[in-house]
Design a protein around this motif. Structure first.
Motif, PDB file in Angstrom:
ATOM      1  N   GLY A 110       8.640  21.030  -5.919  1.00  0.00           N
ATOM      2  CA  GLY A 110       9.861  19.854  -6.676  1.00  0.00           C
ATOM      3  C   GLY A 110      10.112  18.844  -6.459  1.00  0.00           C
ATOM      4  O   GLY A 110      10.680  18.217  -6.874  1.00  0.00           O
ATOM      5  N   GLY A 111       9.959  18.490  -4.331  1.00  0.00           N
ATOM      6  CA  GLY A 111      10.225  17.126  -3.993  1.00  0.00           C
ATOM      7  C   GLY A 111       9.094  16.002  -4.172  1.00  0.00           C
ATOM      8  O   GLY A 111       8.162  17.038  -4.668  1.00  0.00           O
ATOM      9  N   SER A 112       9.807  14.613  -4.174  1.00  0.00           N
ATOM     10  CA  SER A 112       8.719  13.992  -4.686  1.00  0.00           C
ATOM     11  C   SER A 112       9.113  12.501  -4.067  1.00  0.00           C
ATOM     12  O   SER A 112      10.053  12.421  -3.294  1.00  0.00           O
ATOM     13  CB  SER A 112       8.422  13.823  -6.368  1.00  0.00           C
ATOM     14  OG  SER A 112       9.941  12.805  -7.010  1.00  0.00           O
ATOM     15  N   ARG A 128       0.752  -0.999  -0.116  1.00  0.00           N
ATOM     16  CA  ARG A 128      -0.081   0.290   0.143  1.00  0.00           C
ATOM     17  C   ARG A 128       0.511   1.175   0.409  1.00  0.00           C
ATOM     18  O   ARG A 128       1.475   1.409   1.036  1.00  0.00           O
ATOM     19  CB  ARG A 128      -1.449  -0.379   1.046  1.00  0.00           C
ATOM     20  CG  ARG A 128      -1.954  -1.567   0.814  1.00  0.00           C
ATOM     21  CD  ARG A 128      -2.245  -2.150   2.185  1.00  0.00           C
ATOM     22  NE  ARG A 128      -2.969  -0.437   2.875  1.00  0.00           N
ATOM     23  CZ  ARG A 128      -3.597  -1.110   4.528  1.00  0.00           C
ATOM     24  NH1 ARG A 128      -3.388  -2.102   4.555  1.00  0.00           N
ATOM     25  NH2 ARG A 128      -2.837   0.253   4.663  1.00  0.00           N
ATOM     26  N   ILE A 129       1.174   1.857  -1.331  1.00  0.00           N
ATOM     27  CA  ILE A 129       1.704   3.190  -1.332  1.00  0.00           C
ATOM     28  C   ILE A 129       1.022   4.228  -2.225  1.00  0.00           C
ATOM     29  O   ILE A 129       0.336   3.637  -2.965  1.00  0.00           O
ATOM     30  CB  ILE A 129       3.258   2.351  -2.380  1.00  0.00           C
ATOM     31  CG1 ILE A 129       2.978   1.468  -1.365  1.00  0.00           C
ATOM     32  CG2 ILE A 129       3.748   3.465  -2.701  1.00  0.00           C
ATOM     33  CD1 ILE A 129       4.563   0.607  -2.876  1.00  0.00           C
ATOM     34  N   VAL A 130       0.882   5.332  -1.614  1.00  0.00           N
ATOM     35  CA  VAL A 130       0.950   6.458  -2.155  1.00  0.00           C
ATOM     36  C   VAL A 130       1.774   7.294  -2.950  1.00  0.00           C
ATOM     37  O   VAL A 130       3.470   7.167  -1.777  1.00  0.00           O
ATOM     38  CB  VAL A 130       0.587   7.844  -0.451  1.00  0.00           C
ATOM     39  CG1 VAL A 130      -0.423   8.247  -1.412  1.00  0.00           C
ATOM     40  CG2 VAL A 130      -0.674   7.002  -0.102  1.00  0.00           C
ATOM     41  N   ARG A 131       2.315   7.458  -3.967  1.00  0.00           N
ATOM     42  CA  ARG A 131       2.862   8.603  -5.001  1.00  0.00           C
ATOM     43  C   ARG A 131       2.662  10.235  -4.058  1.00  0.00           C
ATOM     44  O   ARG A 131       1.301  11.256  -3.985  1.00  0.00           O
ATOM     45  CB  ARG A 131       3.422   8.476  -6.126  1.00  0.00           C
ATOM     46  CG  ARG A 131       4.475   9.171  -7.165  1.00  0.00           C
ATOM     47  CD  ARG A 131       5.434   8.018  -6.888  1.00  0.00           C
ATOM     48  NE  ARG A 131       5.807   8.762  -8.183  1.00  0.00           N
ATOM     49  CZ  ARG A 131       7.618   8.624  -7.300  1.00  0.00           C
ATOM     50  NH1 ARG A 131       8.002   9.039  -5.936  1.00  0.00           N
ATOM     51  NH2 ARG A 131       8.562   9.292  -7.688  1.00  0.00           N
ATOM     52  N   TRP A 132       3.697  10.617  -3.488  1.00  0.00           N
ATOM     53  CA  TRP A 132       3.469  12.266  -3.744  1.00  0.00           C
ATOM     54  C   TRP A 132       4.628  13.098  -4.309  1.00  0.00           C
ATOM     55  O   TRP A 132       5.419  12.354  -4.477  1.00  0.00           O
ATOM     56  CB  TRP A 132       3.350  13.070  -2.535  1.00  0.00           C
ATOM     57  CG  TRP A 132       4.999  12.129  -1.405  1.00  0.00           C
ATOM     58  CD1 TRP A 132       4.848  10.982  -0.643  1.00  0.00           C
ATOM     59  CD2 TRP A 132       5.923  13.002  -1.486  1.00  0.00           C
ATOM     60  NE1 TRP A 132       6.447  11.344  -0.396  1.00  0.00           N
ATOM     61  CE2 TRP A 132       6.555  12.873  -0.056  1.00  0.00           C
ATOM     62  CE3 TRP A 132       6.514  14.467  -1.853  1.00  0.00           C
ATOM     63  CZ2 TRP A 132       8.579  12.718  -0.683  1.00  0.00           C
ATOM     64  CZ3 TRP A 132       7.496  15.236  -1.374  1.00  0.00           C
ATOM     65  CH2 TRP A 132       8.434  14.846  -1.041  1.00  0.00           C
ATOM     66  N   ARG A 133       3.947  13.755  -4.539  1.00  0.00           N
ATOM     67  CA  ARG A 133       4.415  15.402  -4.826  1.00  0.00           C
ATOM     68  C   ARG A 133       4.155  16.643  -4.409  1.00  0.00           C
ATOM     69  O   ARG A 133       3.389  17.241  -4.142  1.00  0.00           O
ATOM     70  CB  ARG A 133       4.910  15.421  -6.381  1.00  0.00           C
ATOM     71  CG  ARG A 133       3.551  15.907  -7.249  1.00  0.00           C
ATOM     72  CD  ARG A 133       3.914  15.960  -8.531  1.00  0.00           C
ATOM     73  NE  ARG A 133       2.314  16.385  -9.091  1.00  0.00           N
ATOM     74  CZ  ARG A 133       1.559  17.170  -9.454  1.00  0.00           C
ATOM     75  NH1 ARG A 133       1.880  18.558  -9.020  1.00  0.00           N
ATOM     76  NH2 ARG A 133       0.172  17.426  -9.321  1.00  0.00           N
ATOM     77  N   ASP A 150      12.660  10.948  -3.613  1.00  0.00           N
ATOM     78  CA  ASP A 150      13.637  10.735  -4.494  1.00  0.00           C
ATOM     79  C   ASP A 150      14.197  11.348  -4.638  1.00  0.00           C
ATOM     80  O   ASP A 150      15.419  10.346  -5.544  1.00  0.00           O
ATOM     81  CB  ASP A 150      12.143  11.462  -5.784  1.00  0.00           C
ATOM     82  CG  ASP A 150      10.877   9.921  -5.361  1.00  0.00           C
ATOM     83  OD1 ASP A 150      10.990   9.034  -4.848  1.00  0.00           O
ATOM     84  OD2 ASP A 150       9.900  10.626  -6.411  1.00  0.00           O
ATOM     85  N   ASN A 151      15.388  12.319  -3.925  1.00  0.00           N
ATOM     86  CA  ASN A 151      16.468  12.939  -4.717  1.00  0.00           C
ATOM     87  C   ASN A 151      17.140  12.784  -3.249  1.00  0.00           C
ATOM     88  O   ASN A 151      18.007  12.536  -3.745  1.00  0.00           O
ATOM     89  CB  ASN A 151      16.306  14.596  -3.805  1.00  0.00           C
ATOM     90  CG  ASN A 151      15.689  15.149  -2.240  1.00  0.00           C
ATOM     91  OD1 ASN A 151      15.863  13.456  -1.273  1.00  0.00           O
ATOM     92  ND2 ASN A 151      15.406  16.083  -1.636  1.00  0.00           N
TER      93      ASN A 151
END
Length: 171
Positions: free
Chosen positions: A51-53, A42-47, A69-70
């Motif tokens: 500009g972060g994600s 169970r994953i939620v992708r965010w931005r 992601d950085n």
């Protein structure tokens, strides 16, 4: 190890027509969130607006892992019920979406008061083996192999719903 300084940030979620969620934080931050995953994870992708994600993953037992992601080191959160998540960096996020009116005022007062002191800090670090064990326990619980009070039940991402106090918002 010293405890990080705690600070509270409230947020509201708005379900958008494309089934993503726009989250607005009281400190001016914003995120756009969408459910992803498969294979029981169970994953939620965010931005965010800067500009972060990254991703938020519910590992189980109300533990959320936030990966950037950085390459910034991940942080962990502990879901505390009533839309509250305490993060390992000391931030307490509180969902104000579901609680308008008098109930929202009461919960706000309680959260800002004594209840905050009673929250259990999430882990500062988990090994890959510990994370996998939490995932395994969550999968067993979701399939009827055990129970943890519904903390790892279906998050309902087919219908992002702000009306319930489940773990569907991941902090």
């Amino acid at each position: 190890m010293p405890q990080p300084q705690r600070r509270e940030i409230t947020y509201t979620d708005e379900l958008l027509a494309d089934r993503t969620v726009h989250r607005r934080y009281s400190d001016g931050g914003q995120e756009w969130r969408s459910a992803v995953g498969g294979g029981g994870r169970r994953i939620v992708r965010w931005r965010d607006e800067r500009g972060g994600s990254g991703t938020d993953e519910l590992l189980g037992r109300r533990i959320v892992k936030r990966v950037y992601d950085n390459g910034r080191p991940p942080i962990y959160g502990r879901e505390a019920g009533y839309g509250r998540t305490l993060w390992s960096d000391g931030v307490l996020t509180v969902n104000r979406t579901s609680f308008g009116g008098r109930l929202g005022t009461v919960l706000g007062a309680v959260t800002a008061g004594a209840v905050v002191g009673g929250l259990t800090m999430p882990p500062a670090f988990l090994s890959p083996e510990e994370e996998e064990e939490l995932r395994r326990q969550a999968e067993a619980s979701a399939s009827g192999g055990g129970g943890d009070g519904g903390a790892t039940g279906d998050p309902g991402y087919g219908d992002w719903d702000d009306s319930s106090d489940t773990d569907d918002d991941f902090g």
